[in-house]
Design an enzyme around this catalytic site. Structure first.
Site, PDB file in Angstrom:
ATOM      1  N   ASP A 148      -4.768   3.646  -1.616  1.00  0.00           N
ATOM      2  CA  ASP A 148      -5.870   3.960  -0.699  1.00  0.00           C
ATOM      3  C   ASP A 148      -6.325   5.393  -0.898  1.00  0.00           C
ATOM      4  O   ASP A 148      -5.545   6.330  -0.702  1.00  0.00           O
ATOM      5  CB  ASP A 148      -5.419   3.775   0.755  1.00  0.00           C
TER       6      ASP A 148
ATOM      7  N   MET B 254     -12.185   4.699  -0.294  1.00  0.00           N
ATOM      8  CA  MET B 254     -12.843   4.897   1.001  1.00  0.00           C
ATOM      9  C   MET B 254     -13.492   6.277   0.970  1.00  0.00           C
ATOM     10  O   MET B 254     -13.081   7.200   1.676  1.00  0.00           O
ATOM     11  CB  MET B 254     -11.810   4.785   2.130  1.00  0.00           C
TER      12      MET B 254
ATOM     13  N   ASP C  54      -6.895  -6.397   4.116  1.00  0.00           N
ATOM     14  CA  ASP C  54      -6.176  -5.129   4.258  1.00  0.00           C
ATOM     15  C   ASP C  54      -6.244  -4.643   5.696  1.00  0.00           C
ATOM     16  O   ASP C  54      -7.323  -4.408   6.225  1.00  0.00           O
ATOM     17  CB  ASP C  54      -6.806  -4.087   3.329  1.00  0.00           C
TER      18      ASP C  54
ATOM     19  N   SER D 177       0.827  -1.208   0.000  1.00  0.00           N
ATOM     20  CA  SER D 177       0.000   0.000   0.000  1.00  0.00           C
ATOM     21  C   SER D 177       0.857   1.252   0.000  1.00  0.00           C
ATOM     22  O   SER D 177       1.670   1.463   0.897  1.00  0.00           O
ATOM     23  CB  SER D 177      -0.910   0.014   1.231  1.00  0.00           C
TER      24      SER D 177
ATOM     25  N   HIS E 109      -8.472   1.379  -3.880  1.00  0.00           N
ATOM     26  CA  HIS E 109      -9.470   1.173  -2.824  1.00  0.00           C
ATOM     27  C   HIS E 109     -10.076   2.530  -2.469  1.00  0.00           C
ATOM     28  O   HIS E 109      -9.407   3.378  -1.886  1.00  0.00           O
ATOM     29  CB  HIS E 109      -8.774   0.523  -1.616  1.00  0.00           C
TER      30      HIS E 109
ATOM     31  N   HIS F 212      -1.174  -1.121  -4.350  1.00  0.00           N
ATOM     32  CA  HIS F 212      -2.452  -0.762  -3.721  1.00  0.00           C
ATOM     33  C   HIS F 212      -2.487   0.737  -3.422  1.00  0.00           C
ATOM     34  O   HIS F 212      -1.552   1.280  -2.831  1.00  0.00           O
ATOM     35  CB  HIS F 212      -2.618  -1.558  -2.426  1.00  0.00           C
TER      36      HIS F 212
ATOM     37  N   MET G 244      -8.890   8.268   0.386  1.00  0.00           N
ATOM     38  CA  MET G 244      -9.735   8.651   1.525  1.00  0.00           C
ATOM     39  C   MET G 244     -10.206  10.091   1.359  1.00  0.00           C
ATOM     40  O   MET G 244      -9.421  10.952   0.955  1.00  0.00           O
ATOM     41  CB  MET G 244      -8.960   8.521   2.832  1.00  0.00           C
TER      42      MET G 244
ATOM     43  N   MET H  77     -11.715  -5.656   5.316  1.00  0.00           N
ATOM     44  CA  MET H  77     -10.897  -4.786   6.152  1.00  0.00           C
ATOM     45  C   MET H  77     -10.625  -5.489   7.477  1.00  0.00           C
ATOM     46  O   MET H  77     -11.551  -5.910   8.175  1.00  0.00           O
ATOM     47  CB  MET H  77     -11.613  -3.460   6.406  1.00  0.00           C
TER      48      MET H  77
END
Length: 216
Positions: free
Chosen positions: A36, A69, A176, A9, A67, A34, A38, A138
């Site tokens: 992330d 979020m 994850d 990540s 991913h 990966h 947010m 998660m």
């Protein structure tokens, strides 16, 4: 697609040397990269946006696993795919029309994943499991790196595997949060196909060797 994949990540990478860290992953045994994303609304933190994705697109040579979020992910999936996402995962808890969003991602040419927070039961996926390419479990509460692994995740992996098999789904299982050398083998044995590791990789003396050890 082969399983026993490692997806480091970039949330734990050095943002000041992001190109260097991406190129290190390109030359390592990592399978995916990966990312992330947010928004400060769905989770209490803000991370990557489109400018950072542009850097990933320019330098990553491996499969890019995004991913989201974020709330209302359907508004942004097309742009993430345009900027190099090979797989886009959205949260069950963030999608009012999950089936539509999953097929939106696939129609745009990417693979589609659905994500469950630790407190969301696997049975909520019964009506979507045949449509998705990946289920991301998660194993910490999303929003911050470096959290302690939630042990109930092993049970959820088994439940997800059963759901996949009983519905003739081909979905992979990704985990994850709190993944490291100490629990990687057990997670694969439990049925996980893809492990996301952030701090365990980027804080290691040798990130490349850490990735190798996780795959053994």
């Amino acid at each position: 697609m082969k399983t026993k994949l490692i997806a480091p990540s970039l949330l734990a990478a050095d943002f000041g040397n992001l190109q260097r860290d991406i190129e290190m992953l390109n030359h390592s045994q990592a399978d995916w990269i990966h990312v992330d994303v947010m928004d400060g609304r769905f989770v209490p933190n803000i991370s990557f946006g489109f400018p950072m994705m542009k850097t990933v697109q320019q330098h990553a040579t491996k499969f890019v696993d995004v991913h989201l979020m974020i709330v209302e992910p359907e508004k942004y999936v097309e742009e993430f795919i345009k900027q190099g996402a090979d797989l886009v995962s959205v949260h069950y808890e963030a999608c009012t029309h999950l089936h539509r969003t999953i097929h939106q991602i696939q129609d745009l040419g990417a693979k589609a994943g659905v994500v469950l927070n630790p407190s969301t039961p696997v049975l909520m996926l019964e009506d979507i499991i045949a449509d998705v390419d990946l289920v991301l479990l998660m194993s910490v509460n999303p929003g911050f790196g470096g959290q302690k692994f939630i042990e109930n995740t092993y049970k959820k992996i088994a439940e997800t595997k059963d759901l996949i098999l009983s519905n003739n789904s081909t979905a992979l299982i990704e985990v994850d949060g709190g993944v490291n050398i100490d629990n990687a083998a057990r997670l694969f044995e439990a049925g996980a196909d893809v492990l996301v590791a952030g701090n365990a990789v980027f804080s290691a003396e040798s990130p490349e060797r850490t990735i190798e050890l996780m795959k053994i």
